[in-house]
Design a protein around this motif. Sequence first.
Motif, PDB file in Angstrom:
ATOM      1  N   TYR A  61      46.167 -17.266  93.621  1.00 56.35           N
ATOM      2  CA  TYR A  61      47.074 -18.466  93.821  1.00 56.35           C
ATOM      3  C   TYR A  61      46.969 -19.316  92.483  1.00 56.35           C
ATOM      4  CZ  TYR A  61      47.920 -17.864  98.827  1.00 56.35           C
ATOM      5  OH  TYR A  61      48.227 -17.341 100.156  1.00 56.35           O
ATOM      6  N   GLU A  62      45.750 -19.333  91.834  1.00 51.15           N
ATOM      7  CA  GLU A  62      45.525 -20.256  90.673  1.00 51.15           C
ATOM      8  C   GLU A  62      46.322 -19.613  89.388  1.00 51.15           C
ATOM      9  OE1 GLU A  62      41.623 -20.656  90.182  1.00 51.15           O
ATOM     10  OE2 GLU A  62      41.264 -22.393  91.452  1.00 51.15           O
ATOM     11  N   GLN A  63      46.621 -18.255  89.457  1.00 53.67           N
ATOM     12  CA  GLN A  63      47.181 -17.636  88.561  1.00 53.67           C
ATOM     13  C   GLN A  63      48.754 -17.672  88.632  1.00 53.67           C
ATOM     14  OE1 GLN A  63      46.082 -16.701  85.359  1.00 53.67           O
ATOM     15  NE2 GLN A  63      44.229 -17.710  86.215  1.00 53.67           N
ATOM     16  N   GLY A  64      49.139 -18.345  89.920  1.00 50.42           N
ATOM     17  CA  GLY A  64      50.582 -18.163  89.880  1.00 50.42           C
ATOM     18  C   GLY A  64      51.031 -16.995  90.772  1.00 50.42           C
ATOM     19  N   ILE A  65      50.285 -16.350  91.418  1.00 46.45           N
ATOM     20  CA  ILE A  65      50.613 -15.203  92.168  1.00 46.45           C
ATOM     21  C   ILE A  65      51.126 -15.534  93.510  1.00 46.45           C
ATOM     22  CG2 ILE A  65      50.134 -12.685  92.876  1.00 46.45           C
ATOM     23  CD1 ILE A  65      48.201 -12.769  90.538  1.00 46.45           C
ATOM     24  N   HIS A  66      52.382 -15.334  94.162  1.00 47.98           N
ATOM     25  CA  HIS A  66      52.737 -15.787  95.364  1.00 47.98           C
ATOM     26  C   HIS A  66      52.872 -14.654  96.422  1.00 47.98           C
ATOM     27  CE1 HIS A  66      54.332 -19.271  93.296  1.00 47.98           C
ATOM     28  NE2 HIS A  66      54.789 -18.538  92.444  1.00 47.98           N
ATOM     29  N   PHE A  67      52.060 -14.630  97.663  1.00 42.99           N
ATOM     30  CA  PHE A  67      52.065 -13.936  98.705  1.00 42.99           C
ATOM     31  C   PHE A  67      51.462 -14.463 100.004  1.00 42.99           C
ATOM     32  CE2 PHE A  67      47.834 -14.210  96.466  1.00 42.99           C
ATOM     33  CZ  PHE A  67      47.071 -14.450  97.462  1.00 42.99           C
ATOM     34  N   ASP A  68      51.433 -14.034 100.940  1.00 46.02           N
ATOM     35  CA  ASP A  68      50.956 -14.459 102.124  1.00 46.02           C
ATOM     36  C   ASP A  68      49.456 -14.114 102.439  1.00 46.02           C
ATOM     37  OD1 ASP A  68      50.454 -14.004 105.422  1.00 46.02           O
ATOM     38  OD2 ASP A  68      51.911 -15.711 105.151  1.00 46.02           O
ATOM     39  N   LYS A  69      48.505 -14.946 102.565  1.00 43.81           N
ATOM     40  CA  LYS A  69      47.319 -14.799 102.616  1.00 43.81           C
ATOM     41  C   LYS A  69      46.795 -13.726 103.549  1.00 43.81           C
ATOM     42  CE  LYS A  69      42.662 -16.912 103.375  1.00 43.81           C
ATOM     43  NZ  LYS A  69      41.853 -18.232 103.753  1.00 43.81           N
ATOM     44  N   ASN A  70      47.307 -14.277 104.958  1.00 41.07           N
ATOM     45  CA  ASN A  70      46.926 -13.499 106.029  1.00 41.07           C
ATOM     46  C   ASN A  70      47.610 -11.981 106.064  1.00 41.07           C
ATOM     47  OD1 ASN A  70      45.432 -15.452 107.143  1.00 41.07           O
ATOM     48  ND2 ASN A  70      47.333 -16.285 108.065  1.00 41.07           N
ATOM     49  N   GLU A  71      48.532 -12.008 105.531  1.00 40.10           N
ATOM     50  CA  GLU A  71      49.327 -10.646 105.237  1.00 40.10           C
ATOM     51  C   GLU A  71      48.578  -9.526 104.384  1.00 40.10           C
ATOM     52  OE1 GLU A  71      53.810 -11.096 106.876  1.00 40.10           O
ATOM     53  OE2 GLU A  71      53.597 -10.632 104.590  1.00 40.10           O
ATOM     54  N   LEU A  72      48.068 -10.336 103.208  1.00 45.57           N
ATOM     55  CA  LEU A  72      47.495  -9.476 102.297  1.00 45.57           C
ATOM     56  C   LEU A  72      46.169  -8.885 102.793  1.00 45.57           C
ATOM     57  CD1 LEU A  72      47.314  -8.766  99.261  1.00 45.57           C
ATOM     58  CD2 LEU A  72      46.048 -10.895  98.770  1.00 45.57           C
ATOM     59  N   LEU A  73      45.342  -9.966 103.614  1.00 45.94           N
ATOM     60  CA  LEU A  73      44.102  -9.354 103.965  1.00 45.94           C
ATOM     61  C   LEU A  73      44.215  -8.325 104.896  1.00 45.94           C
ATOM     62  CD1 LEU A  73      42.050 -12.766 104.296  1.00 45.94           C
ATOM     63  CD2 LEU A  73      42.073 -10.938 102.392  1.00 45.94           C
ATOM     64  N   TRP A  74      45.212  -8.541 105.921  1.00 41.64           N
ATOM     65  CA  TRP A  74      45.530  -7.506 106.901  1.00 41.64           C
ATOM     66  C   TRP A  74      46.216  -6.284 106.076  1.00 41.64           C
ATOM     67  CZ3 TRP A  74      50.952  -5.586 107.097  1.00 41.64           C
ATOM     68  CH2 TRP A  74      50.976  -4.613 108.360  1.00 41.64           C
ATOM     69  N   ALA A  75      46.816  -6.358 105.111  1.00 48.80           N
ATOM     70  CA  ALA A  75      47.356  -4.978 104.312  1.00 48.80           C
ATOM     71  C   ALA A  75      46.064  -4.284 103.736  1.00 48.80           C
ATOM     72  CB  ALA A  75      48.319  -5.370 103.337  1.00 48.80           C
ATOM     73  N   ALA A  76      45.285  -5.202 103.078  1.00 51.24           N
ATOM     74  CA  ALA A  76      43.981  -4.657 102.407  1.00 51.24           C
ATOM     75  C   ALA A  76      42.945  -3.946 103.326  1.00 51.24           C
ATOM     76  CB  ALA A  76      43.297  -5.712 101.779  1.00 51.24           C
ATOM     77  N   ASN A  77      42.730  -4.381 104.693  1.00 52.88           N
ATOM     78  CA  ASN A  77      42.065  -3.674 105.551  1.00 52.88           C
ATOM     79  C   ASN A  77      42.757  -2.603 106.087  1.00 52.88           C
ATOM     80  OD1 ASN A  77      39.749  -5.238 106.439  1.00 52.88           O
ATOM     81  ND2 ASN A  77      40.992  -6.639 106.527  1.00 52.88           N
ATOM     82  N   LEU A  78      43.966  -2.682 106.438  1.00 49.87           N
ATOM     83  CA  LEU A  78      44.789  -1.406 106.840  1.00 49.87           C
ATOM     84  C   LEU A  78      45.000  -0.316 105.935  1.00 49.87           C
ATOM     85  CD1 LEU A  78      46.650  -0.426 109.375  1.00 49.87           C
ATOM     86  CD2 LEU A  78      48.705  -1.065 107.988  1.00 49.87           C
ATOM     87  N   LEU A  79      45.168  -0.488 104.429  1.00 53.14           N
ATOM     88  CA  LEU A  79      45.567   0.553 103.527  1.00 53.14           C
ATOM     89  C   LEU A  79      44.008   0.783 102.989  1.00 53.14           C
ATOM     90  CD1 LEU A  79      48.469  -1.191 101.832  1.00 53.14           C
ATOM     91  CD2 LEU A  79      48.370   0.662 103.289  1.00 53.14           C
ATOM     92  N   ASN A  80      42.824   0.060 103.357  1.00 53.70           N
ATOM     93  CA  ASN A  80      41.549   0.370 102.792  1.00 53.70           C
ATOM     94  C   ASN A  80      41.346   0.042 101.388  1.00 53.70           C
ATOM     95  OD1 ASN A  80      38.914   0.927 103.269  1.00 53.70           O
ATOM     96  ND2 ASN A  80      39.237   3.046 102.781  1.00 53.70           N
ATOM     97  N   TRP A  81      42.031  -0.908 100.839  1.00 54.69           N
ATOM     98  CA  TRP A  81      42.008  -1.419  99.599  1.00 54.69           C
ATOM     99  C   TRP A  81      41.191  -2.856  99.647  1.00 54.69           C
ATOM    100  CZ3 TRP A  81      42.532   2.206  96.128  1.00 54.69           C
ATOM    101  CH2 TRP A  81      43.194   2.915  96.138  1.00 54.69           C
ATOM    102  N   LYS A  82      40.153  -2.706 100.059  1.00 52.39           N
ATOM    103  CA  LYS A  82      39.292  -4.015 100.329  1.00 52.39           C
ATOM    104  C   LYS A  82      38.766  -4.578  99.058  1.00 52.39           C
ATOM    105  CE  LYS A  82      38.226  -2.334 105.032  1.00 52.39           C
ATOM    106  NZ  LYS A  82      37.068  -2.195 105.970  1.00 52.39           N
ATOM    107  N   SER A  83      38.554  -3.781  98.074  1.00 54.40           N
ATOM    108  CA  SER A  83      37.781  -4.230  96.783  1.00 54.40           C
ATOM    109  C   SER A  83      38.854  -4.036  95.811  1.00 54.40           C
ATOM    110  CB  SER A  83      36.489  -3.547  96.626  1.00 54.40           C
ATOM    111  OG  SER A  83      37.087  -1.867  96.571  1.00 54.40           O
ATOM    112  N   TYR A  84      38.212  -4.444  94.544  1.00 56.49           N
ATOM    113  CA  TYR A  84      38.850  -4.524  93.305  1.00 56.49           C
ATOM    114  C   TYR A  84      37.912  -3.973  92.026  1.00 56.49           C
ATOM    115  CZ  TYR A  84      37.159  -9.040  92.522  1.00 56.49           C
ATOM    116  OH  TYR A  84      36.233 -10.286  92.184  1.00 56.49           O
ATOM    117  N   ARG A  85      38.645  -3.656  90.881  1.00 58.43           N
ATOM    118  CA  ARG A  85      37.733  -3.459  89.775  1.00 58.43           C
ATOM    119  C   ARG A  85      37.805  -4.263  88.658  1.00 58.43           C
ATOM    120  NH1 ARG A  85      37.911   3.392  89.264  1.00 58.43           N
ATOM    121  NH2 ARG A  85      37.449   3.730  91.366  1.00 58.43           N
TER     122      ARG A  85
END
Length: 358
Positions: A61-85
């Motif tokens: 959010y601080e970097q100006g990236i727009h998205f829905d928080k709940n949807e992003l977390l739901w998608a991360a769990n569903l797609l199994n992209w729960k982590s970042y590098r």
Amino acid sequence: MHKSQCAQEIIIGLTVFLVTFMNVYLSRYQRLTSEISVQAERAILYLPESGQISDLITDLYEQGIHFDKNELLWAANLLNWKSYRAGRYEINGSYSYNRFLSKLGRGEQDPFLVRVQAGQNHDSFTLRTSLQFRFSQEELDAAMKDSSMLRQHNIEEHHLLGRMLPNSYEMYWTATPQQFLARMLREFDTAVTRPYGERAAELGISIDEAVILASIIEWEVRHVDEKRKVSGLYWNRLNRRMRLQADPTVAHAIGERRRLLFADYRVDHPYNTYRIFGLPPGPINNPRLTSITAALYPEQHNYIYMVASGDGSGYHVFTTNYADHRRESRRWTNWLREQRRIRDLEAQQEQTTGTNSR
């Protein structure tokens, strides 16, 4: 009749449930694959360490990236992209959740242009370079002094800085100091060692010696079209077994870039070419390719003295004998005194104007 009505209600309920479920599923699936789920305009993410997507929400959010928080977390769990590098990521335009999350999850970094400036000493080079990467100045400094790395590349520590060829290079932010130095040495070999190795041998010097002379030219000369003439002067002095008497080496020896005093020329230091014969042990900075080629292809003339031109142009006046050199030096000194007088007069006028305005 009662049983039939109950069965009918059950069927209607199941139908409503299935329709609702399908609508929700299709809606979620559409949002999951929609290319406008995540949006940003030229946002750059610097992620020093790997981690969990759930811990990254505020930073996004601080970097100006727009998205829905709940949807992003739901998608991360569903797609199994729960982590970042860890890495540097450019987010520009619109993304689906899958494309955005997989980019971070796979560590698909975006390269950037590393700018290596010319004429830097060791401390300036390590500082300015480290500010562009994840590694620290201390880590780069340690890598440049690492004996195993130096042996691997067959180079001595005091010659390494001279091979950091000024230019812009596309690299990754998470590169290690060792990876950065290895890349820079490859670039130097491609741009200098291979194309100019034979020329250096013709002159009876090594590539490292050419770089030492080039580093003095880099410091001394402001204008590219004067580099070969200055190189020719230094070569004339070397061939006559005269001391180079190059002011930049004195400034390097005392560790300050300022107008030199008479006492500075007497400093006992291996880089002070007013006291030693020949070239100093190593380069005093990282010279441009134009300075290196000037060192290898000097202009042919008989000049052995030079002094800054007394017109503020940044060029030099060249002479073949000491008497003429003394004359031109006096002109330069007189010009400096006149400039100082003008500055003092202007400062006095400004002070008078300020006093009167009160």
